[in-house]
Design a protein around this motif. Structure first.
Motif, PDB file in Angstrom:
ATOM      1  N   ASP A 151      25.243 -49.799 116.256  1.00  0.00           N
ATOM      2  CA  ASP A 151      25.016 -50.979 115.415  1.00  0.00           C
ATOM      3  C   ASP A 151      24.407 -52.127 116.215  1.00  0.00           C
ATOM      4  O   ASP A 151      24.770 -53.301 116.060  1.00  0.00           O
ATOM      5  CB  ASP A 151      26.323 -51.433 114.757  1.00  0.00           C
TER       6      ASP A 151
ATOM      7  N   THR B 231      24.038 -45.844 114.183  1.00  0.00           N
ATOM      8  CA  THR B 231      24.551 -46.881 113.295  1.00  0.00           C
ATOM      9  C   THR B 231      25.739 -46.317 112.530  1.00  0.00           C
ATOM     10  O   THR B 231      25.801 -45.113 112.252  1.00  0.00           O
ATOM     11  CB  THR B 231      23.496 -47.359 112.282  1.00  0.00           C
ATOM     12  N   THR B 232      26.667 -47.193 112.214  1.00  0.00           N
ATOM     13  CA  THR B 232      27.844 -46.772 111.453  1.00  0.00           C
ATOM     14  C   THR B 232      27.433 -46.160 110.124  1.00  0.00           C
ATOM     15  O   THR B 232      27.993 -45.157 109.685  1.00  0.00           O
ATOM     16  CB  THR B 232      28.771 -47.971 111.227  1.00  0.00           C
TER      17      THR B 232
ATOM     18  N   ARG C 114      28.295 -42.337 108.948  1.00  0.00           N
ATOM     19  CA  ARG C 114      29.153 -42.119 107.794  1.00  0.00           C
ATOM     20  C   ARG C 114      28.453 -41.318 106.696  1.00  0.00           C
ATOM     21  O   ARG C 114      29.086 -40.561 105.965  1.00  0.00           O
ATOM     22  CB  ARG C 114      29.611 -43.478 107.245  1.00  0.00           C
TER      23      ARG C 114
ATOM     24  N   PRO D 187      33.443 -43.283 112.061  1.00  0.00           N
ATOM     25  CA  PRO D 187      32.645 -43.206 110.837  1.00  0.00           C
ATOM     26  C   PRO D 187      32.245 -41.788 110.469  1.00  0.00           C
ATOM     27  O   PRO D 187      32.112 -41.447 109.300  1.00  0.00           O
ATOM     28  CB  PRO D 187      31.420 -44.064 111.158  1.00  0.00           C
TER      29      PRO D 187
END
Length: 205
Positions: free
Chosen positions: A28, A97-98, A102, A196
């Motif tokens: 992130d 990135t999260t 996810r 995540p």
């Protein structure tokens, strides 16, 4: 200040005193550093987002082939880890990135899977649910007690990403079982990166 930095992060259980390099990744937009034993393919520190704290941690808990070094020595290696890596050739492979973690499964044979294996203290033969071995047997893939099991996970991921889990229930059993167990066995704060991913598994279930 050095003592404060060194005690800000607990060493990972059983991973003190390794001959290690410094690697880094981006999550992130924030850079995290970590110690890495290349001879053992093993993560040997928590994720540390402060360069001075990483240098102090390394001075206290890690070493080079010629022995321990002071924080100033390690600070130079930390700085090098911003722009270079001995683990990947393409810098994009160590940027995450999260949202992506996810929402997307890891690519087969990816750096993300490599880091998960390197950070995790997981015994595939004993720590995975029995249904994983049963699914591998039905698929005629290498089972958790075999060295080629990682190839089985990659093959299963490829099938699921291409066709979806509903069309490949045995492959999904292997992937879900492995990823869930591996994330649960992460040491220290490595859940920052892989938490995540665990959340995203529920979306496919």
């Amino acid at each position: 200040m050095t003592t404060e930095f060194a005690t800000s992060y607990e060493p990972l259980p059983g991973r003190v005193g390794h001959v290690a390099a410094i690697e880094s990744l981006m999550l992130d937009g924030r850079r995290y550093f970590f110690g890495f034993d290349h001879r053992s393919d093993l993560v040997v520190s928590p994720l540390i987002d402060d360069p001075a704290a990483m240098a102090a941690f390394a001075a206290a808990h890690l070493r080079q082939s010629d022995g321990p070094h002071d924080p100033a020595y390690w600070a130079a290696l930390v700085a090098e880890a911003v722009d270079s890596s001995d683990l990947v050739d393409d810098d994009a492979e160590r940027q995450f990135t999260t949202e992506e973690l996810r929402d997307e499964l890891p690519d087969p044979d990816s750096h993300l899977l490599y880091l998960l294996d390197a950070a995790t203290d997981l015994d595939e033969e004993t720590d995975l649910p029995a249904e994983v071995a049963q699914a591998c047997e039905r698929l005629n893939y290498a089972e958790p007690d075999e060295e080629e099991f990682a190839d089985s996970v990659d093959d299963c991921l490829d099938a699921i990403i291409t066709h979806g889990p509903l069309h490949h229930p045995d492959e999904w059993t292997v992937v879900r079982g492995y990823l869930t167990a591996a994330v649960a066995a992460l040491p220290g704060n490595w859940g920052l990166l892989f938490g995540p991913l665990a959340e995203g598994l529920a979306r496919y279930s």
